[in-house]
Design a protein around this motif. Structure first.
Motif, short mmCIF file in Angstrom:
data_model
loop_
_atom_site.label_atom_id
_atom_site.label_comp_id
_atom_site.label_asym_id
_atom_site.label_seq_id
_atom_site.Cartn_x
_atom_site.Cartn_y
_atom_site.Cartn_z
N PRO A 136 0.98 -1.31 -0.10
CA PRO A 136 -0.18 -0.05 -0.03
C PRO A 136 0.87 1.26 0.11
CG PRO A 136 0.05 -1.05 2.28
CD PRO A 136 0.92 -2.10 1.29
N TRP A 137 0.82 1.96 -0.98
CA TRP A 137 1.79 3.18 -1.27
C TRP A 137 1.30 4.38 -0.80
CZ3 TRP A 137 6.41 1.09 -1.84
CH2 TRP A 137 6.71 -0.09 -2.52
N GLY A 138 1.94 5.32 -0.16
CA GLY A 138 1.54 6.70 0.20
C GLY A 138 2.49 7.45 0.20
N SER A 139 2.30 8.75 0.90
CA SER A 139 3.25 9.88 0.84
C SER A 139 4.26 9.73 2.19
CB SER A 139 2.63 11.13 0.75
OG SER A 139 3.35 12.29 0.96
N GLY A 140 5.51 10.16 1.91
CA GLY A 140 6.39 10.33 3.05
C GLY A 140 5.69 11.38 4.26
N ALA A 141 5.07 12.22 3.54
CA ALA A 141 4.46 13.59 4.64
C ALA A 141 3.37 12.67 5.53
CB ALA A 141 3.97 14.60 3.57
N ASP A 142 2.75 11.95 4.97
CA ASP A 142 1.60 11.03 5.91
C ASP A 142 2.35 10.18 6.71
OD1 ASP A 142 -0.22 12.80 4.79
OD2 ASP A 142 -0.37 11.47 2.92
N PHE A 143 3.73 9.66 6.71
CA PHE A 143 4.06 8.60 7.47
C PHE A 143 4.09 8.99 8.91
CE2 PHE A 143 7.83 5.84 8.81
CZ PHE A 143 7.19 4.31 8.35
N PRO A 144 3.73 8.20 9.88
CA PRO A 144 3.63 8.58 11.25
C PRO A 144 5.10 8.68 11.71
CG PRO A 144 2.49 6.49 10.66
CD PRO A 144 3.13 6.82 9.53
N SER A 145 5.21 9.47 12.99
CA SER A 145 6.55 10.14 13.37
C SER A 145 7.35 8.66 13.95
CB SER A 145 6.18 10.90 14.53
OG SER A 145 5.36 10.39 15.47
N GLY A 146 6.63 7.67 14.51
CA GLY A 146 7.44 6.59 14.84
C GLY A 146 8.69 7.02 15.99
N GLN A 147 9.56 6.18 15.98
CA GLN A 147 10.66 6.25 16.85
C GLN A 147 12.05 6.33 16.23
OE1 GLN A 147 10.32 1.98 18.54
NE2 GLN A 147 12.56 2.03 18.47
N PRO A 148 12.98 7.10 16.40
CA PRO A 148 14.30 7.16 15.80
C PRO A 148 14.72 5.47 15.55
CG PRO A 148 14.34 8.66 17.38
CD PRO A 148 13.13 7.66 17.86
N ALA A 149 15.41 5.47 14.25
CA ALA A 149 15.98 4.06 14.11
C ALA A 149 16.82 4.29 12.81
CB ALA A 149 14.80 3.03 13.77
N GLU A 150 18.07 4.64 12.97
CA GLU A 150 18.86 4.88 11.88
C GLU A 150 19.75 3.64 11.60
OE1 GLU A 150 21.14 8.44 12.28
OE2 GLU A 150 19.33 9.61 11.93
N ARG A 151 19.98 2.71 12.60
CA ARG A 151 20.62 1.39 12.58
C ARG A 151 20.04 0.41 13.11
NH1 ARG A 151 26.25 0.86 10.95
NH2 ARG A 151 27.06 -1.34 11.94
N PHE A 152 19.91 -0.98 12.38
CA PHE A 152 19.27 -1.98 12.91
C PHE A 152 19.85 -3.24 12.35
CE2 PHE A 152 16.67 -0.31 9.32
CZ PHE A 152 16.34 -1.36 8.73
N SER A 153 19.82 -4.20 12.87
CA SER A 153 20.18 -5.60 12.34
C SER A 153 18.91 -6.67 12.24
CB SER A 153 21.15 -6.41 13.10
OG SER A 153 21.49 -7.54 13.00
#
Length: 327
Positions: A190-207
């Protein structure tokens, strides 16, 4: 001797695929009704640029090796979408989706698994593969999934690599042979816009750990996500705008590979936990897929969730034995 017989069956199954492609081309009639706009690409949600149009050929999905022996992988930078799945021995293999553009070279090309039925069926994709074990061929054919295998136009062996990691394909040649279709595939996500993406939590690195033998390491660069332990050359890596992690049950496919390893089967239908990484943020939710041929739906407690349009890497991480470490 048993390993030799199994390996021979794999080769024969792949060769047999070349001779009856027309019989396999019929898609499963239960495929989901097409959704999405003809002005966007179904695998990315991005606009179809001026001067180009949606293809009349099927989506092509290359089964690509994802071990050190595959280095360097070829053609990832031209892909629209990638799905990473568990295979025997605890390693992973890539299902690399091509539609908006078809590169001349992609690979190393490896064999199919029954897990691929749920991965490729939602968009009626044709698989590009080295072949498969006989039991897998029967499952693939029974599901109405078409495929191209070694012996079909476009496949070649590289003299600079060793088997089985030397099989490559010219996707432009395969596209010329593929059955024509008038309908646009459904949107894979389901595609949308980045402007509508929820704020969530910071996550710049993950495994993302698939097993004790393999984990895919991700890092956000301020614009896109990059695999830190990729086997692709730096100028040919997949540029992921988003990474979608889906926790999935994994069962036993019911046979062993030539080395004697049990072959796992990802059960890609039902519901489960979802983690969507975009813009250096993580949003948690759930995924739902009502059948193997149905498209993926995403939700949070607030309602339906869309993935920002762009190029996406999907991780199918086992519920048992897999894990995701953020930070």
């Amino acid at each position: 001797m048993a390993g030799t017989v199994a390996a021979l069956a794999l080769v024969l199954a792949g060769c047999g695929a070349a001779s009856d492609r027309a019989a396999r081309a019929a898609a499963d009639g239960s495929t989901a009704q097409a959704t999405g706009s003809s002005e966007t690409w179904p695998l990315t949600g991005l606009p179809v640029t001026k001067g180009s149009s949606a293809r009349s050929t099927p989506v092509l999905v290359v089964k690509m090796d994802n071990t050190r022996s595959s280095a360097p992988q070829v053609g990832l930078s031209d892909a629209d979408l990638v799905v990473e799945e568990l295979v025997e021995g605890g390693v992973t293999r890539l299902a690399v989706f091509y539609y908006s553009q078809m590169p001349q070279d992609a690979g190393p090309v490896r064999s199919m698994r029954a897990s691929d039925i749920g991965i490729v069926s939602p968009v009626d994709a044709s698989m590009v593969t080295s072949g498969a074990a006989g039991v897998t061929i029967d499952r693939i054919r029974g599901a109405g999934v078409s495929y191209f295998a070694e012996g079909d136009p476009g496949f070649y062996r590289s003299s600079s690599r060793y088997a089985p990691y030397n099989l490559f394909v010219d996707l432009q040649d395969v596209a010329k042979e593929a059955a024509r279709t008038a309908s646009r595939p459904v949107d894979y996500l389901p595609w949308g816009s980045g402007a509508d993406f929820p704020s969530g939590q910071p996550a710049e690195r993950f495994s993302v750990r698939f097993s004790g033998a393999h984990a895919t390491e991700w890092q956000y660069s301020g614009k896109r996500y990059a695999v830190q332990n990729s086997y692709a050359a730096s100028d040919d890596a997949f540029p992921a705008d988003s990474v979608v992690v889906l926790r999935v049950p994994v069962g036993d496919a019911g046979y062993r590979d030539p080395a004697g390893n049990a072959v796992p089967e990802t059960e890609f239908e039902g519901t489960g936990e979802a983690m969507i990484f975009h813009g250096g943020r993580l949003v948690r939710g759930t995924w739902e897929k009502s059948s193997l041929v149905a498209p993926i739906q995403l939700r949070t407690q607030a309602g339906a969730l869309a993935v920002p349009a762009g190029r996406t890497w999907v991780e199918l991480v086992p519920v048992d034995g897999g894990s995701v470490d953020v930070g």
